[in-house]
Write a protein that holds these residues in place. Structure first.
Motif, PDB file in Angstrom:
ATOM      1  N   SER A 132       0.843  -1.202   0.000  1.00 35.92           N
ATOM      2  CA  SER A 132       0.000   0.000   0.000  1.00 35.92           C
ATOM      3  C   SER A 132       0.873   1.244   0.000  1.00 35.92           C
ATOM      4  O   SER A 132       2.026   1.214   0.437  1.00 35.92           O
ATOM      5  CB  SER A 132      -0.941  -0.009   1.211  1.00 35.92           C
ATOM      6  N   VAL A 133       0.293   2.323  -0.525  1.00 36.03           N
ATOM      7  CA  VAL A 133       0.949   3.635  -0.454  1.00 36.03           C
ATOM      8  C   VAL A 133       0.302   4.374   0.708  1.00 36.03           C
ATOM      9  O   VAL A 133      -0.928   4.518   0.775  1.00 36.03           O
ATOM     10  CB  VAL A 133       0.810   4.411  -1.780  1.00 36.03           C
ATOM     11  N   ALA A 134       1.135   4.831   1.632  1.00 32.23           N
ATOM     12  CA  ALA A 134       0.692   5.370   2.920  1.00 32.23           C
ATOM     13  C   ALA A 134      -0.123   6.654   2.758  1.00 32.23           C
ATOM     14  O   ALA A 134       0.068   7.398   1.792  1.00 32.23           O
ATOM     15  CB  ALA A 134       1.931   5.669   3.774  1.00 32.23           C
ATOM     16  N   PRO A 135      -0.992   6.923   3.744  1.00 30.17           N
ATOM     17  CA  PRO A 135      -1.669   8.223   3.758  1.00 30.17           C
ATOM     18  C   PRO A 135      -0.661   9.326   4.044  1.00 30.17           C
ATOM     19  O   PRO A 135       0.134   9.207   4.987  1.00 30.17           O
ATOM     20  CB  PRO A 135      -2.664   8.079   4.925  1.00 30.17           C
ATOM     21  N   MET A 136      -0.667  10.381   3.232  1.00 29.17           N
ATOM     22  CA  MET A 136       0.269  11.487   3.470  1.00 29.17           C
ATOM     23  C   MET A 136      -0.431  12.813   3.176  1.00 29.17           C
ATOM     24  O   MET A 136      -0.824  13.073   2.044  1.00 29.17           O
ATOM     25  CB  MET A 136       1.530  11.315   2.612  1.00 29.17           C
ATOM     26  N   MET A 137      -0.567  13.634   4.221  1.00 28.41           N
ATOM     27  CA  MET A 137      -1.267  14.916   4.100  1.00 28.41           C
ATOM     28  C   MET A 137      -0.626  15.763   3.015  1.00 28.41           C
ATOM     29  O   MET A 137       0.602  15.916   3.012  1.00 28.41           O
ATOM     30  CB  MET A 137      -1.163  15.717   5.403  1.00 28.41           C
ATOM     31  N   GLU A 138      -1.441  16.321   2.191  1.00 31.13           N
ATOM     32  CA  GLU A 138      -1.057  17.195   1.088  1.00 31.13           C
ATOM     33  C   GLU A 138      -0.306  16.487  -0.018  1.00 31.13           C
ATOM     34  O   GLU A 138       0.023  17.090  -1.026  1.00 31.13           O
ATOM     35  CB  GLU A 138      -0.260  18.422   1.579  1.00 31.13           C
ATOM     36  N   TRP A 139       0.002  15.237   0.164  1.00 32.45           N
ATOM     37  CA  TRP A 139       0.718  14.484  -0.871  1.00 32.45           C
ATOM     38  C   TRP A 139      -0.216  13.492  -1.563  1.00 32.45           C
ATOM     39  O   TRP A 139      -0.339  13.556  -2.782  1.00 32.45           O
ATOM     40  CB  TRP A 139       1.919  13.745  -0.268  1.00 32.45           C
ATOM     41  N   THR A 140      -0.863  12.624  -0.801  1.00 33.13           N
ATOM     42  CA  THR A 140      -1.687  11.590  -1.464  1.00 33.13           C
ATOM     43  C   THR A 140      -3.096  12.130  -1.758  1.00 33.13           C
ATOM     44  O   THR A 140      -4.105  11.591  -1.312  1.00 33.13           O
ATOM     45  CB  THR A 140      -1.728  10.286  -0.637  1.00 33.13           C
TER      46      THR A 140
END
Ligand SMILES: Cc1cc2nc3c(=O)[nH]c(=O)nc-3n(C[C@H](O)[C@H](O)[C@H](O)COP(=O)(O)O)c2cc1C
Length: 334
Positions: free
Chosen positions: A11-19
């Motif tokens: 999985s691709v992690a949750p990242m504020m302003e990025w994902t």
């Protein structure tokens, strides 16, 4: 195994302003199979804010997991009820974010201290989701905070929260030190402890546990999976070096047939996406700056795109122009 569990192998992690949705659309062109997480959205924002803006996404992004932040079971349940209408494949609760803003709202990583409260939250979320025929509720956590002893804190946390019905966790394998470190420092300074997460995984064979933190090559992803983890979650490496990190996972992690991923096709798909999106191209192109990481011409791509996507005349064509500028200049300098 459910489709979303299978996807959680990588999985691709949750990242504020990025994902953001733009970033996820781009990542989905690179991998058909990996699970993509949204940025964290707080439960009060979902309940009181602009739902379409906060929760909307393109159908191509599936499988996609929404991450919620909050610590009020009633508000979280209401946010889940609303989010169910958007068709997410999973809804995840954030128990890992260390920022002051999040601590003031008493959620994120500081909930590592309150497993009973997390248990009430996830129970309420699951009731709301089940009532709507909605998705599985999962949790992303740390191994502990501040003066907690990780070997005790993580085990207590997992026992209590899994007792409340959660059977899938993503564990960022480092503590969060809530006093004195910035969120960025909290992603680098507390040491990683993969062994502890591996032990906890072995002690809980019925749970699905993804390992997260500092994993930055596909070889390392494969090694952790071979080592018994059910899944691996990657954050910064996927964002900064998307083609290298995501371009091979369908084949190497999911066993799918090799796909010839052509950079030009990806850029053309992003041009089409930008043309039908209301967003300015800079909001889309910024997620693509790392696209040619490590390859010949990468600097020219990054520089041309970052200089031109902010111009008043920028538009979807700016993406293809930057690619052509890279090819021209890379050839001249080769
Ligand atoms: C810019 C940025 C924003 C992040 N935002 C979130 C977030 O919204 N929710 C969350 O659970 N973790 C968040 N994280 C943490 C990542 O999900 C991940 O746990 C962390 O970066 C460690 O994984 P990595 O070493 O593969 O990057 C964020 C990380 C970064 C770099």
């Amino acid at each position: 195994m459910s489709a979303v569990r299978a996807a959680a192998r990588l999985s691709v992690a949750p990242m504020m302003e990025w994902t953001t949705p733009h970033c996820r659309f781009f990542h989905r062109l690179l991998t058909r199979h990996a699970l993509l997480y949204t940025e964290m959205v707080t439960a009060p924002a979902v309940v009181h804010g602009d739902r379409k803006r906060l929760l909307g996404y393109s159908p191509e992004e599936h499988p996609v997991a929404l991450q919620l932040g909050g610590s009020d079971p009633v508000l979280l349940a209401e946010a889940v009820r609303i989010a169910c209408g958007f068709g997410y494949d999973e809804i995840n609760l954030n128990v890992g974010c260390p920022s002051d803003r999040v601590q003031n709202g008493s959620f994120g990583a500081c909930l590592m201290r309150e497993p009973e409260l997390v248990a009430r939250c996830v129970e309420a979320m699951a009731v709301a989701s089940n009532a709507q025929g909605g998705p599985e509720i999962t949790v992303k956590c740390r191994i502990g905070v501040d003066d907690q002893v990780p070997a005790v804190a993580l085990r207590d946390f997992i026992a209590t929260v899994s007792g409340a019905g959660v059977s899938r966790f993503a564990v960022h394998a480092r503590m969060a030190w809530l006093q004195g470190l910035s969120p960025k420092e909290n992603r680098t300074i507390p040491p990683l402890d993969y062994d502890l997460v591996r032990q906890v995984r072995a002690e809980n064979p019925s749970l699905h546990i993804s390992l997260n933190g500092g994993i930055d090559t596909i070889d390392a992803v494969v090694a952790h999976l071979d080592d018994g983890f059910d899944g691996v979650m990657i954050g910064r490496a996927a964002y900064h070096d998307p083609v290298r990190m995501l371009g091979q996972v369908d084949q190497r992690v999911f066993g799918a047939p090799a796909r010839n991923i052509n950079a030009r096709d990806i850029i053309e798909a992003m041009v089409e996406y930008a043309a039908r999106s209301d967003a300015p191209v800079k909001a889309i192109g910024r997620h693509m700056l790392g696209m040619f990481g490590g390859q010949h011409g990468a600097k020219i791509w990054r520089r041309t795109l970052s200089e031109t996507m902010h111009l008043p005349e920028a538009g979807p064509h700016t993406l293809i122009n930057a690619y052509e500028a890279m090819n021209r200049r890379a050839v001249v300098h080769a």
